[in-house]
Design a protein around this motif. Structure first.
Motif, PDB file in Angstrom:
ATOM      1  N   UNK A 247       0.806  -1.217   0.000  1.00 17.43           N
ATOM      2  CA  UNK A 247       0.000   0.000   0.000  1.00 17.43           C
ATOM      3  C   UNK A 247       0.843   1.272   0.000  1.00 17.43           C
ATOM      4  N   UNK A 248       1.947   1.279   0.705  1.00 18.14           N
ATOM      5  CA  UNK A 248       2.791   2.478   0.745  1.00 18.14           C
ATOM      6  C   UNK A 248       3.286   2.831  -0.652  1.00 18.14           C
ATOM      7  N   UNK A 249       3.759   1.836  -1.374  1.00 18.91           N
ATOM      8  CA  UNK A 249       4.237   2.039  -2.739  1.00 18.91           C
ATOM      9  C   UNK A 249       3.089   2.448  -3.667  1.00 18.91           C
ATOM     10  N   UNK A 250       1.955   1.794  -3.508  1.00 17.17           N
ATOM     11  CA  UNK A 250       0.770   2.121  -4.307  1.00 17.17           C
ATOM     12  C   UNK A 250       0.338   3.568  -4.032  1.00 17.17           C
ATOM     13  N   UNK A 251       0.322   3.943  -2.766  1.00 13.93           N
ATOM     14  CA  UNK A 251      -0.039   5.315  -2.409  1.00 13.93           C
ATOM     15  C   UNK A 251       0.902   6.333  -3.027  1.00 13.93           C
ATOM     16  N   UNK A 252       2.192   6.062  -2.995  1.00 13.85           N
ATOM     17  CA  UNK A 252       3.168   6.976  -3.593  1.00 13.85           C
ATOM     18  C   UNK A 252       2.951   7.104  -5.101  1.00 13.85           C
ATOM     19  N   UNK A 253       2.596   5.993  -5.741  1.00 14.51           N
ATOM     20  CA  UNK A 253       2.357   6.064  -7.188  1.00 14.51           C
ATOM     21  C   UNK A 253       1.075   6.837  -7.496  1.00 14.51           C
ATOM     22  N   UNK A 254       0.061   6.736  -6.633  1.00 13.11           N
ATOM     23  CA  UNK A 254      -1.155   7.530  -6.816  1.00 13.11           C
ATOM     24  C   UNK A 254      -0.856   9.018  -6.618  1.00 13.11           C
ATOM     25  N   UNK A 255       0.026   9.331  -5.680  1.00 12.80           N
ATOM     26  CA  UNK A 255       0.445  10.713  -5.490  1.00 12.80           C
ATOM     27  C   UNK A 255       1.154  11.228  -6.744  1.00 12.80           C
TER      28      UNK A 255
ATOM     29  N   UNK B  45      -2.335  15.694  -3.055  1.00 16.06           N
ATOM     30  CA  UNK B  45      -2.984  16.279  -4.233  1.00 16.06           C
ATOM     31  C   UNK B  45      -3.184  17.778  -4.071  1.00 16.06           C
ATOM     32  N   UNK B  46      -3.681  18.171  -2.924  1.00 21.50           N
ATOM     33  CA  UNK B  46      -3.957  19.595  -2.691  1.00 21.50           C
ATOM     34  C   UNK B  46      -2.679  20.429  -2.720  1.00 21.50           C
ATOM     35  N   UNK B  47      -1.580  19.861  -2.243  1.00 19.06           N
ATOM     36  CA  UNK B  47      -0.317  20.598  -2.274  1.00 19.06           C
ATOM     37  C   UNK B  47       0.257  20.674  -3.687  1.00 19.06           C
ATOM     38  N   UNK B  48      -0.318  19.909  -4.614  1.00 18.18           N
ATOM     39  CA  UNK B  48       0.126  19.905  -6.007  1.00 18.18           C
ATOM     40  C   UNK B  48      -0.981  20.363  -6.959  1.00 18.18           C
ATOM     41  N   UNK B  49      -1.982  21.055  -6.423  1.00 19.32           N
ATOM     42  CA  UNK B  49      -3.093  21.578  -7.225  1.00 19.32           C
ATOM     43  C   UNK B  49      -3.788  20.510  -8.055  1.00 19.32           C
ATOM     44  N   UNK B  50      -3.927  19.329  -7.479  1.00 17.87           N
ATOM     45  CA  UNK B  50      -4.615  18.226  -8.146  1.00 17.87           C
ATOM     46  C   UNK B  50      -5.930  17.947  -7.424  1.00 17.87           C
ATOM     47  N   UNK B  51      -6.784  17.189  -8.081  1.00 17.01           N
ATOM     48  CA  UNK B  51      -8.075  16.840  -7.489  1.00 17.01           C
ATOM     49  C   UNK B  51      -7.910  15.747  -6.435  1.00 17.01           C
TER      50      UNK B  51
END
Length: 160
Positions: free
Chosen positions: A54-62, A103-109
């Motif tokens: 999950x940690x790796x998956x979360x980083x890829x979603x980021x 996402x918010x810190x990168x202006x993403x949804x």
């Protein structure tokens, strides 16, 4: 048809493949079947999850959010007494909150969660899977909403 109207839906994509999608086709939407934000439960439901922590998956979603400006859609099949507990909803909310903060810190949804109550199947019967009660489904959904996670319940229109 423009790329922004296309969604790639996956259950077992590796973090590397999600990053590749972000690099090669950032206009394409991503729907990831998560089904649990607790690694052990996720591995039970999705054997390939052992190779995708999950940690790796979360980083890829980021990474996907930062490159595309889009938050992923997370698909979550609710199965009675498997992944519908309070601990599960809290873990899912935390996973989503981490994604949303990035996402918010990168202006993403923000990410969006589709809750899908389990529909009985012969394959699921082999595991004893059942649909959670409507009360449990509503409680899970309301807890996500209370914790600030955009979500909806996708009720089946199938009869039978």
């Amino acid at each position: 048809l423009s790329a922004k109207h296309i969604t790639i839906s996956t259950v077992g994509a590796s973090a590397r493949k999600i990053r590749l999608l972000a690099d090669e086709a950032p206009q394409v939407n991503l729907a990831l079947s998560l089904h649990s934000a607790i690694q052990e439960t996720r591995e039970w439901l999705i054997p390939s999850a052992k190779a995708n922590p999950l940690e790796s998956l979360g980083q890829s979603l980021d990474y996907y959010a930062a490159k595309s400006g889009r938050g992923a859609m997370l698909e979550y099949l609710l199965i009675d007494k498997v992944n519908d507990s309070d601990a599960e909803v809290d873990a899912l909310a935390e996973f989503c909150q981490e994604r949303n903060e990035y996402s918010r810190s990168n202006n993403a949804k923000d990410v969006f969660v589709n809750l899908i109550p389990y529909n009985p199947t012969l394959a699921g019967d082999d595991f004893g899977y059942e649909t959670p009660s409507d009360d449990r489904i509503y409680a899970f959904h309301n807890r996500l909403k209370d914790l600030g996670i955009n979500s909806l319940v996708r009720w089946s229109s199938a009869q039978g």
